[in-house]
Design a protein around this motif. Structure first.
Motif, PDB file in Angstrom:
ATOM      1  N   ALA A 146      -3.757   4.935   1.287  1.00  0.00           N
ATOM      2  CA  ALA A 146      -3.643   3.846   0.315  1.00  0.00           C
ATOM      3  C   ALA A 146      -2.216   3.335   0.213  1.00  0.00           C
ATOM      4  N   LEU A 147      -1.246   4.242   0.194  1.00  0.00           N
ATOM      5  CA  LEU A 147       0.142   3.819   0.049  1.00  0.00           C
ATOM      6  C   LEU A 147       0.641   3.092   1.294  1.00  0.00           C
ATOM      7  N   LEU A 150      -0.682  -0.373   1.056  1.00  0.00           N
ATOM      8  CA  LEU A 150      -0.002  -1.167   0.031  1.00  0.00           C
ATOM      9  C   LEU A 150       1.363  -1.647   0.502  1.00  0.00           C
ATOM     10  N   SER A 153       4.247  -3.439  -1.698  1.00  0.00           N
ATOM     11  CA  SER A 153       3.643  -3.681  -3.014  1.00  0.00           C
ATOM     12  C   SER A 153       3.309  -2.382  -3.736  1.00  0.00           C
ATOM     13  N   ILE A 154       3.755  -1.286  -3.204  1.00  0.00           N
ATOM     14  CA  ILE A 154       3.463   0.029  -3.773  1.00  0.00           C
ATOM     15  C   ILE A 154       3.964   0.135  -5.215  1.00  0.00           C
ATOM     16  N   TRP A 156       3.873  -1.957  -7.503  1.00  0.00           N
ATOM     17  CA  TRP A 156       3.002  -2.646  -8.451  1.00  0.00           C
ATOM     18  C   TRP A 156       1.602  -2.043  -8.505  1.00  0.00           C
ATOM     19  N   PHE A 157       1.118  -1.523  -7.395  1.00  0.00           N
ATOM     20  CA  PHE A 157      -0.297  -1.158  -7.321  1.00  0.00           C
ATOM     21  C   PHE A 157      -0.559   0.320  -7.029  1.00  0.00           C
ATOM     22  N   ALA A 158       0.481   1.130  -6.840  1.00  0.00           N
ATOM     23  CA  ALA A 158       0.254   2.547  -6.551  1.00  0.00           C
ATOM     24  C   ALA A 158      -0.468   3.239  -7.702  1.00  0.00           C
ATOM     25  N   ALA A 161      -4.085   2.363  -7.777  1.00  0.00           N
ATOM     26  CA  ALA A 161      -4.802   3.030  -6.688  1.00  0.00           C
ATOM     27  C   ALA A 161      -5.168   4.456  -7.085  1.00  0.00           C
ATOM     28  N   CYS A 207       7.162   1.630   2.197  1.00  0.00           N
ATOM     29  CA  CYS A 207       6.750   2.405   1.025  1.00  0.00           C
ATOM     30  C   CYS A 207       7.899   3.236   0.482  1.00  0.00           C
TER      31      CYS A 207
END
Length: 245
Positions: A146-147, A150, A153-154, A156-158, A161, A207
């Motif tokens: 997932a990371l 991303l 954008s990690i 903002w959205f880690a 997730a 990341c």
């Protein structure tokens, strides 16, 4: 502290505990494992003593918020420092959680201070050791994937997730404790940090260079705890106050 409202004590405990952990990380400094453990233990002892209550998974959320704030204040480290900084962040997080009940036990047995006790109802104990291992395994696999997807954008959205991953796994394996989810997440972060010397470096670099390790570890702990609680609420496993011990 038990004569003050629980909500006020929880807010005060989180604010002061986070400030102490941030001060230790920023000015301690937490530059080796012993100091990182000491910083986490001291911050946890203060927060636990002020909060004066026990709730499954709450120490992880408290530690996650504190580490997230410390990471925001401390950014940024270079890529070659990231694996070592990850180990320091994990050490502070684990020490925070481990010393949470130790501080409350000291208050109860030495100073005779009463704490509000919460307990998981019988229906939530169906989690098996094998189920917990499955949760940790899937979390460890899904986290680096997932990371990597991303990328930059990690930051903002880690957290989101990990939130949805925790909900999914907690529904698939009802009753599993947050510790299993966090174990898998941290193993996944360790795998991600070890991609430095591999052909996947171009994918991992955005990341690791975007966020601080303390922030990432803190986000994992905080959002995973919330996700597990949401799944417990859906299954009717939310804890209920048992009374004052």
């Amino acid at each position: 502290m038990d004569q003050y409202p629980l909500g006020l004590r929880v807010w005060l405990a989180q604010i002061l505990g986070s400030m102490l952990l941030c001060a230790g990380v920023m000015f301690g400094p937490a530059d080796n494992l012993a100091r990182a453990l000491a910083v986490g233990a001291c911050a946890s002892s203060l927060a636990s003593a002020l909060a004066g209550f026990r709730y499954p998974g709450w120490p992880w959320l408290s530690a996650g918020l504190a580490c997230s704030l410390a990471g925001l204040l401390r950014q940024h480290y270079q890529l070659d420092d990231w694996p070592w900084q990850l180990s320091l962040a994990v050490a502070s997080l684990v020490a925070y959680v481990v010393f949470w009940p130790v501080a409350q036990g000291t208050l109860i047995h030495v100073f005779n201070v009463e704490t509000q006790d919460y307990e998981m109802p019988p229906g939530s104990s169906q989690s098996s050791f094998l189920g917990g291992l499955n949760v940790a395994l899937y979390s460890a696999i899904a986290t680096p994937v997932a990371l990597l997807l991303l990328g930059a954008s990690i930051q903002w959205f880690a957290g989101l997730a990990w939130f949805f991953l925790a909900i999914w796994l907690a529904h698939a394996y009802p009753g599993t404790r947050p510790e299993w989810h966090l174990l898998g997440n941290l193993c996944g972060l360790a795998l991600l940090s070890n991609l430095v010397g591999t052909p996947l470096l171009p994918l991992a670099q955005p990341c690791l260079l975007t966020v601080d390790s303390f922030w990432l570890v803190g986000q994992s702990a905080a959002w995973t705890s919330i996700g597990v609680w949401c799944a417990q609420w859906h299954h009717g496993y939310l804890t209920r106050p048992r009374g004052v011990v």
